[in-house]
Design a protein around this motif. Sequence first.
Motif, PDB file in Angstrom:
ATOM      1  N   GLU A  71     -14.637  14.530 -24.578  1.00 21.48           N
ATOM      2  CA  GLU A  71     -13.438  15.358 -24.776  1.00 21.48           C
ATOM      3  C   GLU A  71     -13.739  16.671 -25.504  1.00 21.48           C
ATOM      4  OE1 GLU A  71     -13.093  11.821 -27.711  1.00 21.48           O
ATOM      5  OE2 GLU A  71     -13.443  12.026 -25.574  1.00 21.48           O
ATOM      6  N   ASP A  72     -14.904  16.781 -26.125  1.00 22.71           N
ATOM      7  CA  ASP A  72     -15.291  18.013 -26.810  1.00 22.71           C
ATOM      8  C   ASP A  72     -15.959  19.023 -25.890  1.00 22.71           C
ATOM      9  OD1 ASP A  72     -14.312  16.936 -29.168  1.00 22.71           O
ATOM     10  OD2 ASP A  72     -16.284  16.161 -29.788  1.00 22.71           O
ATOM     11  N   PHE A  73     -16.129  18.678 -24.611  1.00 24.11           N
ATOM     12  CA  PHE A  73     -16.816  19.537 -23.649  1.00 24.11           C
ATOM     13  C   PHE A  73     -15.938  19.756 -22.415  1.00 24.11           C
ATOM     14  CE2 PHE A  73     -20.045  17.307 -26.090  1.00 24.11           C
ATOM     15  CZ  PHE A  73     -20.907  18.349 -26.454  1.00 24.11           C
ATOM     16  N   ALA A 100     -17.221   9.177 -18.796  1.00 19.67           N
ATOM     17  CA  ALA A 100     -16.057   9.776 -19.462  1.00 19.67           C
ATOM     18  C   ALA A 100     -15.682  11.118 -18.845  1.00 19.67           C
ATOM     19  CB  ALA A 100     -16.320   9.926 -20.953  1.00 19.67           C
ATOM     20  N   PHE A 101     -16.655  11.881 -18.370  1.00 13.31           N
ATOM     21  CA  PHE A 101     -16.342  13.161 -17.733  1.00 13.31           C
ATOM     22  C   PHE A 101     -15.575  12.943 -16.433  1.00 13.31           C
ATOM     23  CE2 PHE A 101     -19.446  14.519 -20.752  1.00 13.31           C
ATOM     24  CZ  PHE A 101     -19.072  15.818 -21.068  1.00 13.31           C
ATOM     25  N   PHE A 102     -15.964  11.923 -15.678  1.00 15.70           N
ATOM     26  CA  PHE A 102     -15.241  11.593 -14.447  1.00 15.70           C
ATOM     27  C   PHE A 102     -13.828  11.122 -14.777  1.00 15.70           C
ATOM     28  CE2 PHE A 102     -19.481  11.782 -12.903  1.00 15.70           C
ATOM     29  CZ  PHE A 102     -19.399  12.027 -11.545  1.00 15.70           C
ATOM     30  N   LYS A 106     -13.317  16.110 -15.332  1.00 15.75           N
ATOM     31  CA  LYS A 106     -14.063  17.329 -15.656  1.00 15.75           C
ATOM     32  C   LYS A 106     -15.240  17.489 -14.708  1.00 15.75           C
ATOM     33  CE  LYS A 106     -12.801  17.252 -20.518  1.00 15.75           C
ATOM     34  NZ  LYS A 106     -13.295  17.116 -21.900  1.00 15.75           N
ATOM     35  N   PRO A 107     -15.653  18.731 -14.469  1.00 18.12           N
ATOM     36  CA  PRO A 107     -16.788  18.968 -13.583  1.00 18.12           C
ATOM     37  C   PRO A 107     -18.077  18.327 -14.105  1.00 18.12           C
ATOM     38  CG  PRO A 107     -15.599  21.018 -13.998  1.00 18.12           C
ATOM     39  CD  PRO A 107     -15.051  19.981 -14.936  1.00 18.12           C
ATOM     40  N   GLY A 180     -12.254  24.527 -13.944  1.00 23.36           N
ATOM     41  CA  GLY A 180     -11.796  23.520 -14.900  1.00 23.36           C
ATOM     42  C   GLY A 180     -11.623  22.157 -14.280  1.00 23.36           C
ATOM     43  N   LYS A 181     -10.629  21.422 -14.774  1.00 23.59           N
ATOM     44  CA  LYS A 181     -10.420  20.044 -14.340  1.00 23.59           C
ATOM     45  C   LYS A 181     -10.070  19.984 -12.852  1.00 23.59           C
ATOM     46  CE  LYS A 181      -9.107  17.981 -18.700  1.00 23.59           C
ATOM     47  NZ  LYS A 181      -8.197  17.090 -19.384  1.00 23.59           N
TER      48      LYS A 181
END
Length: 191
Positions: A71-73, A100-102, A106-107, A180-181
């Motif tokens: 969440e910090d990236f 977590a990025f998926f 997030k890319p 972005g997302k």
Amino acid sequence: MTQRAEGRTVAILAADGFEEVELTSPKEAIENAGGVALVVSPEDGEVKANRHREHGIKVPVDQKLDEAKAEDFDALLIPGGLFNPDALRVNQKALDFASAFFAQKKPVFSICHGPQVLISAGLVNGRKMTGFKAIQQDLKNAGAVVSDEPVVVDSGLVTSRNPDDLPAFNDKIVEELCEGKHQAQKQSVVA
């Protein structure tokens, strides 16, 4: 110089044995676009690159994986190399970090052998992807739809084959980072 990615921060997930140019070239492209690229690693202090099979530079670790939170990236980059993905794909914290990025839509950018981390995290089923020629069958076996192209983009997931493809890969990294997302970014499609 354009500042299109200003305010965006990319986590570069790396362990010893990453392919030097597959970290340094995208990092430079992100920074030239105004973004920030931070090396996140299970290692402490610095990680060692390879240039093909020879030793390369040492890169400072900006944040330990134990302390990093997706969440910090704004995005994740996983460089390849022979040893980097092998170390990361057996590290549960690395797999959870990538997942977590998926989950946060997030890319995610991965080149060469880097997609092996995504295979081990169970994130490739049903996704359009590419990777180094030697892992393309592994991607297919894990359910990815594989094509042998310089860069493949699938709803925020950007994959590439090798250092020769870095100009196109870097362009897509900056483009997707600026978008972005991606609501269509998903963890996996059940077959």
